[in-house]
Write a protein that holds these residues in place. Structure first.
Motif, PDB file in Angstrom:
ATOM      1  N   THR A  11       0.763  -1.091   0.140  1.00 31.23           N
ATOM      2  CA  THR A  11       0.080  -0.143   0.059  1.00 31.23           C
ATOM      3  C   THR A  11       1.043   1.132  -0.094  1.00 31.23           C
ATOM      4  OG1 THR A  11       0.083   0.348   2.502  1.00 31.23           O
ATOM      5  CG2 THR A  11      -1.649  -1.074   1.636  1.00 31.23           C
ATOM      6  N   ARG A  12       0.226   2.333  -0.411  1.00 30.72           N
ATOM      7  CA  ARG A  12       1.044   3.528  -0.264  1.00 30.72           C
ATOM      8  C   ARG A  12       1.676   3.637   1.072  1.00 30.72           C
ATOM      9  NH1 ARG A  12      -1.751   8.477  -3.075  1.00 30.72           N
ATOM     10  NH2 ARG A  12      -2.939   8.712  -1.113  1.00 30.72           N
ATOM     11  N   TRP A  28      -1.984   3.504  -7.216  1.00 29.12           N
ATOM     12  CA  TRP A  28      -1.795   4.652  -6.068  1.00 29.12           C
ATOM     13  C   TRP A  28      -0.419   5.201  -6.580  1.00 29.12           C
ATOM     14  CZ3 TRP A  28       3.065   4.202  -3.885  1.00 29.12           C
ATOM     15  CH2 TRP A  28       3.099   2.822  -3.438  1.00 29.12           C
TER      16      TRP A  28
END
Ligand code: SF4
Length: 310
Positions: free
Chosen positions: A246-247, A284
């Protein structure tokens, strides 16, 4: 809060390429990417076939067409850079595929042609650790005496099990041998790392950063693993066996890596730059400003900076 990091002209808490170039040259300097039409020993069968599993086209999507002469590619790149900074020079960046994978006579011709272009003030050569025979090292040492030279080595990870899984086709020991051969000749080396490789834990990524930090390289580029359509990795990812960071995870990992790098090492990249039209994941990563801003915020909020754990 006062920024405790010394190698900064702005509020960055890591050693940016902007700082490095501004303090090294009297004028602005950009990077002029070149595709000189090389192949790669991991594609043409010299070391392997099929390439690294994440490789789509060896970086050719970022450069002018290899059908153009090097001089013309560089002149176009300089025009692009000078639209922003009219007095800028540029470093000729031989980026696509493996830029020492050719007879030394051809390398000499290409690099000499690049350095003769008005406005070119340095040379950056991206290559593999297994592609630096003695005659090429001698040429690079000679060029290093004439210009601002960096050799960019793709390591990605120190972990052999990951290297095997991504089909890197050279060992960490080979990387160390090449690294030493370059630095013994006084050549600046920038090491490329990738975060989020299949099977890697956060601890493994930190171990890679710590080991590379201890080498005290001139530069590092930290990339995020991108899944690009048409690659072998894309097929693995589609089968659900390659989890994506994830970011928030990526930002935390990069910051923890920065703490383990010496402050003198220039951090030349902090995100990946996957070609947008081929990017499948993580989506993202398209918002680079959010990633870079997140890194700045994480470091400031925790009062951390590059090298504070080195
Ligand atoms: S070394 Fe670079 S160009 Fe060669 S296969 Fe791997 S990613 Fe592609």
């Amino acid at each position: 809060m006062v920024n405790p990091f010394p190698y900064s002209l702005d509020n960055k808490r890591y050693h940016t390429l902007y700082y490095h170039l501004r303090t090294r040259f009297p004028h602005r300097v950009g990077k002029a990417a070149v595709d000189a039409g090389f192949s790669c020993p991991n594609l043409d069968g010299t070391r392997g076939r099929g390439g690294c599993t994440y490789c789509r086209s060896g970086g050719t999507e970022f450069t002018e067409s290899a059908s153009l002469p090097v001089r013309e590619q560089l002149e176009r790149e300089l025009s692009r850079i000078r639209r922003k900074w009219p007095d800028a020079g540029a470093i000729a960046y031989f980026q696509s595929h493996t830029n020492t994978h050719a007879p030394v006579s051809r390398l000499r011709t290409l690099f000499t042609e690049a350095l003769a272009v008005p406005g070119i003030c340095g040379l950056s050569v991206a290559t593999r650790a297994d592609c630096l025979p003695p005659d090429v090292l001698d040429l690079l040492a000679e060029l290093n005496g004439k210009t601002d030279l960096t050799v960019e080595l793709g390591l990605q990870t120190i972990h052999e099990e990951t290297a095997n899984r991504i089909h890197r086709c050279h060992s960490y020991a080979e990387f160390l041998t090449a690294y030493r051969a370059l630095t013994e000749r006084g050549i600046r080396v920038c090491v490329h790392l990738i975060n989020g490789l299949p099977g890697e834990t956060e601890d493994m990524m930190l171990e890679t950063a710590s080991a590379v930090g201890l080498l005290r390289p001139g530069g590092v580029k930290i990339h995020l693993l991108h899944i690009l359509s048409g690659t072998r990795l894309a097929r693995e990812w589609e089968s659900g066996t390659v989890p994506m960071l994830t970011r928030e995870e990526y930002i935390r990992i990069v910051c923890r890596q920065l703490l383990r790098l010496p402050p003198e090492t220039v951090v030349e990249r902090l995100t990946g730059d996957g070609a947008k039209e081929f990017l499948l994941a993580p989506l993202w990563s398209r918002d680079k400003i959010a990633v870079l801003g997140g890194i700045d915020r994480f470091l400031a909020e925790h009062n951390l900076w590059q090298g504070c754990l080195f």
